[in-house]
Design a protein around this motif. Structure first.
Motif, PDB file in Angstrom:
ATOM      1  N   GLU A 252      -2.154  19.016   6.593  1.00  0.00           N
ATOM      2  CA  GLU A 252      -3.362  19.679   6.526  1.00  0.00           C
ATOM      3  C   GLU A 252      -4.290  18.861   5.365  1.00  0.00           C
ATOM      4  OE1 GLU A 252      -3.777  24.031   6.935  1.00  0.00           O
ATOM      5  OE2 GLU A 252      -1.662  24.024   6.979  1.00  0.00           O
ATOM      6  N   ALA A 253      -3.685  18.541   4.474  1.00  0.00           N
ATOM      7  CA  ALA A 253      -4.149  17.755   3.244  1.00  0.00           C
ATOM      8  C   ALA A 253      -3.702  16.800   2.870  1.00  0.00           C
ATOM      9  CB  ALA A 253      -4.701  18.718   2.360  1.00  0.00           C
ATOM     10  N   ALA A 254      -4.350  15.700   2.146  1.00  0.00           N
ATOM     11  CA  ALA A 254      -3.684  14.443   1.450  1.00  0.00           C
ATOM     12  C   ALA A 254      -3.728  14.647   0.022  1.00  0.00           C
ATOM     13  CB  ALA A 254      -4.365  13.287   1.827  1.00  0.00           C
TER      14      ALA A 254
ATOM     15  N   MET B 195       0.923  -1.117   0.105  1.00  0.00           N
ATOM     16  CA  MET B 195      -0.082   0.063   0.125  1.00  0.00           C
ATOM     17  C   MET B 195       1.034   1.050  -0.013  1.00  0.00           C
ATOM     18  SD  MET B 195      -2.965   1.246   2.741  1.00  0.00           S
ATOM     19  CE  MET B 195      -3.898   2.399   2.565  1.00  0.00           C
ATOM     20  N   SER B 196       0.508   2.398  -0.812  1.00  0.00           N
ATOM     21  CA  SER B 196       1.482   3.396  -1.021  1.00  0.00           C
ATOM     22  C   SER B 196       1.029   4.279   0.178  1.00  0.00           C
ATOM     23  CB  SER B 196       1.265   4.145  -2.400  1.00  0.00           C
ATOM     24  OG  SER B 196      -0.136   4.695  -2.367  1.00  0.00           O
ATOM     25  N   ILE B 197       1.987   5.235   0.517  1.00  0.00           N
ATOM     26  CA  ILE B 197       2.147   6.081   1.781  1.00  0.00           C
ATOM     27  C   ILE B 197       1.516   7.369   1.085  1.00  0.00           C
ATOM     28  CG2 ILE B 197       3.319   7.319   3.534  1.00  0.00           C
ATOM     29  CD1 ILE B 197       5.174   4.820   3.422  1.00  0.00           C
ATOM     30  N   PRO B 198       0.445   7.972   1.696  1.00  0.00           N
ATOM     31  CA  PRO B 198      -0.164   9.137   1.167  1.00  0.00           C
ATOM     32  C   PRO B 198       0.882  10.364   1.306  1.00  0.00           C
ATOM     33  CG  PRO B 198      -1.238   8.551   3.081  1.00  0.00           C
ATOM     34  CD  PRO B 198      -0.198   7.298   2.890  1.00  0.00           C
ATOM     35  N   VAL B 199       0.789  11.107   0.304  1.00  0.00           N
ATOM     36  CA  VAL B 199       1.545  12.605   0.292  1.00  0.00           C
ATOM     37  C   VAL B 199       0.761  13.481   1.336  1.00  0.00           C
ATOM     38  CG1 VAL B 199       2.755  14.418  -0.851  1.00  0.00           C
ATOM     39  CG2 VAL B 199       2.889  11.784  -1.635  1.00  0.00           C
TER      40      VAL B 199
ATOM     41  N   ARG C   4     -13.464  16.525  -1.422  1.00  0.00           N
ATOM     42  CA  ARG C   4     -12.406  16.514  -2.685  1.00  0.00           C
ATOM     43  C   ARG C   4     -12.160  17.896  -3.089  1.00  0.00           C
ATOM     44  NH1 ARG C   4     -13.867  12.007  -5.056  1.00  0.00           N
ATOM     45  NH2 ARG C   4     -12.090  10.750  -4.210  1.00  0.00           N
ATOM     46  N   ASN C   5     -11.081  18.477  -3.122  1.00  0.00           N
ATOM     47  CA  ASN C   5     -11.045  19.813  -3.899  1.00  0.00           C
ATOM     48  C   ASN C   5      -9.943  19.684  -4.718  1.00  0.00           C
ATOM     49  OD1 ASN C   5     -11.846  22.091  -1.255  1.00  0.00           O
ATOM     50  ND2 ASN C   5     -11.422  19.993  -0.671  1.00  0.00           N
ATOM     51  N   LEU C   6     -10.436  20.314  -6.084  1.00  0.00           N
ATOM     52  CA  LEU C   6      -9.487  20.162  -7.087  1.00  0.00           C
ATOM     53  C   LEU C   6      -8.617  21.478  -7.446  1.00  0.00           C
ATOM     54  CD1 LEU C   6      -8.566  18.205  -9.475  1.00  0.00           C
ATOM     55  CD2 LEU C   6     -10.167  19.420 -11.073  1.00  0.00           C
ATOM     56  N   LEU C   7      -7.445  21.863  -7.245  1.00  0.00           N
ATOM     57  CA  LEU C   7      -6.707  22.927  -7.451  1.00  0.00           C
ATOM     58  C   LEU C   7      -6.298  22.998  -9.044  1.00  0.00           C
ATOM     59  CD1 LEU C   7      -5.182  25.265  -6.162  1.00  0.00           C
ATOM     60  CD2 LEU C   7      -3.136  23.542  -6.025  1.00  0.00           C
ATOM     61  N   THR C   8      -6.775  24.037  -9.784  1.00  0.00           N
ATOM     62  CA  THR C   8      -6.554  24.249 -11.069  1.00  0.00           C
ATOM     63  C   THR C   8      -5.723  25.366 -11.534  1.00  0.00           C
ATOM     64  OG1 THR C   8      -8.545  25.151 -11.540  1.00  0.00           O
ATOM     65  CG2 THR C   8      -8.520  22.892 -11.004  1.00  0.00           C
TER      66      THR C   8
ATOM     67  N   PHE D 188      -0.583  25.728 -24.539  1.00  0.00           N
ATOM     68  CA  PHE D 188      -1.291  25.999 -23.470  1.00  0.00           C
ATOM     69  C   PHE D 188      -1.755  24.970 -22.676  1.00  0.00           C
ATOM     70  CE2 PHE D 188      -5.049  28.522 -21.657  1.00  0.00           C
ATOM     71  CZ  PHE D 188      -4.389  29.307 -21.230  1.00  0.00           C
ATOM     72  N   THR D 189      -1.815  25.002 -21.474  1.00  0.00           N
ATOM     73  CA  THR D 189      -1.779  23.831 -20.432  1.00  0.00           C
ATOM     74  C   THR D 189      -2.552  23.899 -19.261  1.00  0.00           C
ATOM     75  OG1 THR D 189       0.481  23.013 -20.967  1.00  0.00           O
ATOM     76  CG2 THR D 189      -0.478  22.139 -19.009  1.00  0.00           C
ATOM     77  N   ALA D 190      -3.579  23.083 -19.066  1.00  0.00           N
ATOM     78  CA  ALA D 190      -3.979  22.969 -17.744  1.00  0.00           C
ATOM     79  C   ALA D 190      -3.461  21.874 -16.883  1.00  0.00           C
ATOM     80  CB  ALA D 190      -5.594  22.635 -17.831  1.00  0.00           C
ATOM     81  N   SER D 191      -3.550  22.520 -15.610  1.00  0.00           N
ATOM     82  CA  SER D 191      -2.753  21.514 -14.429  1.00  0.00           C
ATOM     83  C   SER D 191      -3.835  21.633 -13.168  1.00  0.00           C
ATOM     84  CB  SER D 191      -1.311  22.023 -14.117  1.00  0.00           C
ATOM     85  OG  SER D 191      -0.635  21.278 -13.060  1.00  0.00           O
ATOM     86  N   CYS D 192      -3.801  20.301 -12.737  1.00  0.00           N
ATOM     87  CA  CYS D 192      -4.686  20.032 -11.487  1.00  0.00           C
ATOM     88  C   CYS D 192      -4.049  19.250 -10.559  1.00  0.00           C
ATOM     89  CB  CYS D 192      -6.061  19.736 -11.858  1.00  0.00           C
ATOM     90  SG  CYS D 192      -6.126  18.002 -12.543  1.00  0.00           S
ATOM     91  N   VAL D 193      -4.478  19.546  -9.335  1.00  0.00           N
ATOM     92  CA  VAL D 193      -4.050  18.545  -8.226  1.00  0.00           C
ATOM     93  C   VAL D 193      -5.334  18.678  -7.406  1.00  0.00           C
ATOM     94  CG1 VAL D 193      -2.646  18.464  -6.182  1.00  0.00           C
ATOM     95  CG2 VAL D 193      -1.609  19.522  -7.977  1.00  0.00           C
ATOM     96  N   SER D 194      -5.586  17.293  -6.960  1.00  0.00           N
ATOM     97  CA  SER D 194      -6.712  16.593  -6.017  1.00  0.00           C
ATOM     98  C   SER D 194      -6.369  16.558  -4.810  1.00  0.00           C
ATOM     99  CB  SER D 194      -7.367  15.596  -6.402  1.00  0.00           C
ATOM    100  OG  SER D 194      -8.315  15.093  -5.727  1.00  0.00           O
ATOM    101  N   LEU D 195      -6.981  17.366  -3.695  1.00  0.00           N
ATOM    102  CA  LEU D 195      -6.793  17.284  -2.460  1.00  0.00           C
ATOM    103  C   LEU D 195      -7.705  17.049  -1.380  1.00  0.00           C
ATOM    104  CD1 LEU D 195      -5.302  20.550  -3.430  1.00  0.00           C
ATOM    105  CD2 LEU D 195      -3.792  19.749  -1.622  1.00  0.00           C
TER     106      LEU D 195
END
Length: 350
Positions: free
Chosen positions: A208-210, A1-5, A329-333, A339-346
């Motif tokens: 604070e967040a995963a 099982m991977s360790i969450p960041v 679930r929050n999506l940072l975008t 031209f690029t879209a980037s996102c991180v789910s927290l």
């Protein structure tokens, strides 16, 4: 099982010269109106931008002096180093970590040149260890803060227990140009500002967040939308297409494609945390993501108080979101050159 960041802390910093949008508009009128026939029509962007105040690395009077690339970049080096130290120190204090305990530094910046890169220039001031791994990232523009967090989280995941520091620092104001009598330059003068944000991440407990997942989407044949031209007087902004209508038409399918790689969809997102490129961009994002108008309140507040700082701006919004409480679930975008879209789910840390 991977360790969450886990995201351990977020901190921000701005330079000392706080400027009202009214004063900036007056300065622009004084120096552009007599030389640029279309200025009065374009000057409305100062009022419609959604910006009330901005922070700049130099007082307004400095920007109206004739100068070349060398002088501008010298100011970038000094200002970027100071902002790096301010933001990084606050983030490390917030995480209860000493600079000497940082294993990897991801530095994101696209508004000046530094070789050695910024984290090396401030290494002694910060107290980084000699074995720290440096990962400077250039050219991502407004998407840099989100993409940088993605890079930092992947590096942390690859080495559980190691501490990764992300710093996004931009001095957009050194690209303000009096010699470019173009619509793009007037818009840039009305929107952009300076600032820095830092994030500490680690694969392990607490925080604070995963960080759940991340990704990017680059649209074909779009390198003309946003970027820099390199001229003798300095960098020059490139806006070859209107970004708000492009975002409204294209951002939802792009984010859906990214989320699908993790078996997620837009309907799984409880809150969007977006880069506020301007008032029209925020409205376009709300329409594209079928959000009620006014939903992106943190985005509007950051834009009003700080303007568009490019890469750090989305992290300013994330900081506010964390302070009010992360739910679901929050999506940072963010979108940037490419031209690029980037996102991180927290998600809120367990």
């Amino acid at each position: 099982m991977s360790i969450p960041v886990k995201l351990l802390s977020v901190a921000t910093a701005v330079p000392p010269y706080k400027t009202s949008q009214r004063d900036a508009a007056m300065a622009a009128h004084q120096h552009f109106s007599a030389r640029f026939a279309d200025f009065e029509r374009l000057a409305a962007v100062f009022e419609t931008s959604g910006i009330l105040t901005r922070h700049l690395v130099r007082p307004l009077d400095w920007y109206v002096q004739p100068m070349g690339w060398a002088e501008r970049n010298s100011v970038y080096l000094q200002g970027a180093c100071d902002l790096f130290v301010a933001a990084a120190s606050k983030a490390l204090d917030g995480a209860g970590i000493k600079a000497a305990d940082v294993d990897t530094i991801v530095t994101v910046s696209s508004t000046g040149l530094a070789t050695p890169s910024i984290e090396a220039q401030v290494g002694a001031r910060m107290g980084f260890k000699t074995g720290v791994e440096r990962v400077p990232v250039f050219g991502l523009g407004c998407a840099g803060g989100v993409s940088g967090l993605s890079i930092a989280s992947r590096l942390a995941k690859a080495r559980p227990g190691s501490t990764v520091l992300l710093v996004a620092v931009e001095l957009c104001s050194i690209a303000f140009r009096l010699d470019k009598l173009t619509k793009e330059n007037i818009v840039a003068t009305a929107l952009f500002s300076d600032g820095a944000a830092a994030v500490v991440v680690r694969a392990g407990e607490g925080g604070e967040a995963a960080i759940e997942m991340s990704g990017q989407y680059t649209w074909p044949d779009t390198i003309d939308i946003m970027g820099w031209s390199v001229d003798d007087p300095g960098l020059g902004v490139i806006f070859d297409r209107a970004i708000p209508p492009f975002a409204e038409a294209n951002i939802a399918p792009a984010l859906q494609a990214i989320l699908a790689t993790a078996n997620l969809s837009l309907t799984d997102i409880d809150r969007f945390v977006c880069h506020p490129g301007g008032a029209k961009v925020i409205t376009a994002l709300e329409r594209a993501l079928t959000l009620n108008q006014g939903t992106l309140e943190h985005e509007r507040a950051v834009l009003a108080d700080f303007g568009n700082m490019s890469a750090p701006t989305a992290l300013f919004v994330l900081e506010r979101t964390l302070k009010t409480g992360l739910e679901g679930r929050n999506l940072l975008t963010a979108m940037g050159p490419g031209f690029t879209a980037s996102c991180v789910s927290l998600q809120r840390a367990a």
